[in-house]
Design a protein around this motif. Structure first.
Motif, PDB file in Angstrom:
ATOM      1  N   ASP A   4       0.866  -1.177   0.000  1.00 49.36           N
ATOM      2  CA  ASP A   4       0.000   0.000   0.000  1.00 49.36           C
ATOM      3  C   ASP A   4       0.902   1.226   0.000  1.00 49.36           C
ATOM      4  OD1 ASP A   4       0.821   0.370   2.649  1.00 49.36           O
ATOM      5  OD2 ASP A   4      -1.132  -0.108   3.519  1.00 49.36           O
ATOM      6  N   ASN A   5       0.354   2.383   0.283  1.00 51.47           N
ATOM      7  CA  ASN A   5       1.161   3.604   0.233  1.00 51.47           C
ATOM      8  C   ASN A   5       2.108   3.741   1.427  1.00 51.47           C
ATOM      9  OD1 ASN A   5      -0.855   4.113   2.092  1.00 51.47           O
ATOM     10  ND2 ASN A   5      -1.169   6.226   1.459  1.00 51.47           N
ATOM     11  N   LYS A   6       2.069   2.781   2.377  1.00 51.71           N
ATOM     12  CA  LYS A   6       2.931   2.833   3.553  1.00 51.71           C
ATOM     13  C   LYS A   6       3.978   1.727   3.596  1.00 51.71           C
ATOM     14  CE  LYS A   6      -0.444   4.997   6.600  1.00 51.71           C
ATOM     15  NZ  LYS A   6      -1.167   4.843   7.867  1.00 51.71           N
ATOM     16  N   ALA A   7       3.672   0.547   3.044  1.00 50.61           N
ATOM     17  CA  ALA A   7       4.603  -0.576   3.171  1.00 50.61           C
ATOM     18  C   ALA A   7       4.415  -1.607   2.064  1.00 50.61           C
ATOM     19  CB  ALA A   7       4.447  -1.252   4.528  1.00 50.61           C
TER      20      ALA A   7
ATOM     21  N   SER B 276       9.813  -3.008   2.179  1.00 55.00           N
ATOM     22  CA  SER B 276      10.085  -1.577   2.269  1.00 55.00           C
ATOM     23  C   SER B 276       8.937  -0.859   2.961  1.00 55.00           C
ATOM     24  CB  SER B 276      10.323  -0.987   0.876  1.00 55.00           C
ATOM     25  OG  SER B 276       9.155  -1.039   0.086  1.00 55.00           O
ATOM     26  N   THR B 277       9.260   0.330   3.492  1.00 58.30           N
ATOM     27  CA  THR B 277       8.225   1.193   4.073  1.00 58.30           C
ATOM     28  C   THR B 277       8.459   2.628   3.612  1.00 58.30           C
ATOM     29  OG1 THR B 277       9.449   1.755   6.086  1.00 58.30           O
ATOM     30  CG2 THR B 277       8.035  -0.214   6.170  1.00 58.30           C
ATOM     31  N   ALA B 278       7.402   3.414   3.657  1.00 56.64           N
ATOM     32  CA  ALA B 278       7.498   4.838   3.367  1.00 56.64           C
ATOM     33  C   ALA B 278       8.170   5.543   4.546  1.00 56.64           C
ATOM     34  CB  ALA B 278       6.100   5.408   3.130  1.00 56.64           C
ATOM     35  N   ASP B 279       8.557   6.789   4.336  1.00 53.95           N
ATOM     36  CA  ASP B 279       9.154   7.574   5.416  1.00 53.95           C
ATOM     37  C   ASP B 279       8.216   7.623   6.616  1.00 53.95           C
ATOM     38  OD1 ASP B 279      11.454   8.110   4.007  1.00 53.95           O
ATOM     39  OD2 ASP B 279      10.721  10.013   3.212  1.00 53.95           O
ATOM     40  N   ASN B 280       8.802   7.546   7.807  1.00 51.76           N
ATOM     41  CA  ASN B 280       8.082   7.607   9.082  1.00 51.76           C
ATOM     42  C   ASN B 280       7.143   6.422   9.327  1.00 51.76           C
ATOM     43  OD1 ASN B 280       9.273  10.154   9.781  1.00 51.76           O
ATOM     44  ND2 ASN B 280       7.863  11.098   8.316  1.00 51.76           N
ATOM     45  N   VAL B 281       7.337   5.318   8.610  1.00 56.32           N
ATOM     46  CA  VAL B 281       6.546   4.099   8.822  1.00 56.32           C
ATOM     47  C   VAL B 281       7.505   3.008   9.298  1.00 56.32           C
ATOM     48  CG1 VAL B 281       5.060   2.355   7.775  1.00 56.32           C
ATOM     49  CG2 VAL B 281       4.878   4.756   7.042  1.00 56.32           C
ATOM     50  N   LYS B 282       7.216   2.459  10.470  1.00 53.82           N
ATOM     51  CA  LYS B 282       8.066   1.404  11.024  1.00 53.82           C
ATOM     52  C   LYS B 282       7.747   0.069  10.346  1.00 53.82           C
ATOM     53  CE  LYS B 282       8.737   3.628  15.437  1.00 53.82           C
ATOM     54  NZ  LYS B 282      10.130   3.935  15.429  1.00 53.82           N
ATOM     55  N   PRO B 283       8.730  -0.841  10.253  1.00 58.63           N
ATOM     56  CA  PRO B 283       8.497  -2.121   9.583  1.00 58.63           C
ATOM     57  C   PRO B 283       7.385  -2.948  10.227  1.00 58.63           C
ATOM     58  CG  PRO B 283      10.697  -2.044  10.548  1.00 58.63           C
ATOM     59  CD  PRO B 283      10.111  -0.693  10.708  1.00 58.63           C
ATOM     60  N   PHE B 284       7.110  -2.700  11.521  1.00 53.79           N
ATOM     61  CA  PHE B 284       6.035  -3.426  12.208  1.00 53.79           C
ATOM     62  C   PHE B 284       4.684  -3.214  11.520  1.00 53.79           C
ATOM     63  CE2 PHE B 284       4.424  -5.697  15.766  1.00 53.79           C
ATOM     64  CZ  PHE B 284       3.171  -5.154  16.036  1.00 53.79           C
ATOM     65  N   TYR B 285       4.542  -2.118  10.786  1.00 51.35           N
ATOM     66  CA  TYR B 285       3.297  -1.830  10.074  1.00 51.35           C
ATOM     67  C   TYR B 285       2.907  -2.957   9.114  1.00 51.35           C
ATOM     68  CZ  TYR B 285      -0.017   0.192   6.819  1.00 51.35           C
ATOM     69  OH  TYR B 285      -1.119   0.391   6.018  1.00 51.35           O
ATOM     70  N   SER B 286       3.855  -3.735   8.652  1.00 49.48           N
ATOM     71  CA  SER B 286       3.537  -4.846   7.734  1.00 49.48           C
ATOM     72  C   SER B 286       2.483  -5.779   8.314  1.00 49.48           C
ATOM     73  CB  SER B 286       4.796  -5.645   7.391  1.00 49.48           C
ATOM     74  OG  SER B 286       5.657  -4.870   6.607  1.00 49.48           O
ATOM     75  N   ASN B 287       2.507  -5.976   9.635  1.00 47.83           N
ATOM     76  CA  ASN B 287       1.480  -6.821  10.269  1.00 47.83           C
ATOM     77  C   ASN B 287       0.088  -6.257   9.998  1.00 47.83           C
ATOM     78  OD1 ASN B 287       3.021  -8.902  11.837  1.00 47.83           O
ATOM     79  ND2 ASN B 287       3.939  -7.061  12.672  1.00 47.83           N
ATOM     80  N   ARG B 288      -0.053  -4.961  10.121  1.00 51.56           N
ATOM     81  CA  ARG B 288      -1.343  -4.309   9.881  1.00 51.56           C
ATOM     82  C   ARG B 288      -1.733  -4.390   8.403  1.00 51.56           C
ATOM     83  NH1 ARG B 288      -2.246   1.804  11.731  1.00 51.56           N
ATOM     84  NH2 ARG B 288      -4.452   1.693  12.205  1.00 51.56           N
ATOM     85  N   LEU B 289      -0.758  -4.151   7.532  1.00 47.29           N
ATOM     86  CA  LEU B 289      -0.986  -4.263   6.084  1.00 47.29           C
ATOM     87  C   LEU B 289      -1.558  -5.632   5.738  1.00 47.29           C
ATOM     88  CD1 LEU B 289      -0.545  -3.479   3.050  1.00 47.29           C
ATOM     89  CD2 LEU B 289       1.814  -4.307   3.341  1.00 47.29           C
ATOM     90  N   LEU B 290      -0.981  -6.677   6.298  1.00 47.94           N
ATOM     91  CA  LEU B 290      -1.389  -8.043   5.957  1.00 47.94           C
ATOM     92  C   LEU B 290      -2.740  -8.435   6.539  1.00 47.94           C
ATOM     93  CD1 LEU B 290       2.096  -9.724   6.172  1.00 47.94           C
ATOM     94  CD2 LEU B 290       0.809  -9.121   4.109  1.00 47.94           C
ATOM     95  N   GLU B 291      -3.224  -7.691   7.520  1.00 47.25           N
ATOM     96  CA  GLU B 291      -4.574  -7.950   8.044  1.00 47.25           C
ATOM     97  C   GLU B 291      -5.632  -7.699   6.972  1.00 47.25           C
ATOM     98  OE1 GLU B 291      -4.970  -5.498  11.518  1.00 47.25           O
ATOM     99  OE2 GLU B 291      -3.582  -6.732  12.683  1.00 47.25           O
ATOM    100  N   SER B 292      -5.297  -6.875   5.988  1.00 54.52           N
ATOM    101  CA  SER B 292      -6.221  -6.565   4.891  1.00 54.52           C
ATOM    102  C   SER B 292      -6.139  -7.582   3.753  1.00 54.52           C
ATOM    103  CB  SER B 292      -5.916  -5.176   4.333  1.00 54.52           C
ATOM    104  OG  SER B 292      -6.061  -4.211   5.331  1.00 54.52           O
TER     105      SER B 292
END
Length: 118
Positions: A56-59, A83-99
């Motif tokens: 997505d636009n974050k990761a 990869s992640t966008a600026d100011n996005v921590k790699p942990f965000y991938s967990n949230r991305l994958l929930e979708s």
């Protein structure tokens, strides 16, 4: 505290998915998060395969099956953050994958069990 993981070489990941965001990771597949520093290594898997992609636009992340299982003990999906966008921590991938994610043909990875202390 620490986390157990399977280390991957970024060269393997780049052959599957080029990073689309400014921060590149491609380092590991988390097994257990928030464990004691002196924990044992995770068992060496027989088979690790990339089976899906999400972005997505974050990761950007690759979904991984470890010995045929896609879900970790904590219910999250095994994955590699690409990869992640600026100011996005790699942990965000967990949230991305929930979708959800887009399935791909399986691609094998070579991994090395490890413990990472922080």
């Amino acid at each position: 505290m620490a986390y157990s993981c399977y280390l991957v070489k970024s060269e393997q990941i780049k052959r599957i998915a080029l990073p689309v965001h400014s921060n590149h990771f491609m380092h590991h597949i988390t097994v257990d998060f928030g464990i004691p520093n002196d924990s044992r290594l995770p068992p060496r898997p027989n088979n690790v395969q990339v089976i899906g992609v999400a972005s997505d636009n974050k990761a950007q992340a690759l979904v991984v099956a470890v010995d045929g299982k896609t879900e970790r003990k904590d219910g999250k999906l095994f994955h590699v953050t690409v990869s992640t966008a600026d100011n996005v921590k790699p942990f965000y991938s967990n949230r991305l994958l929930e979708s959800g994610y887009t399935p791909t043909n399986p691609i094998s990875l070579d991994v090395e069990p490890s413990i990472v202390n922080w």
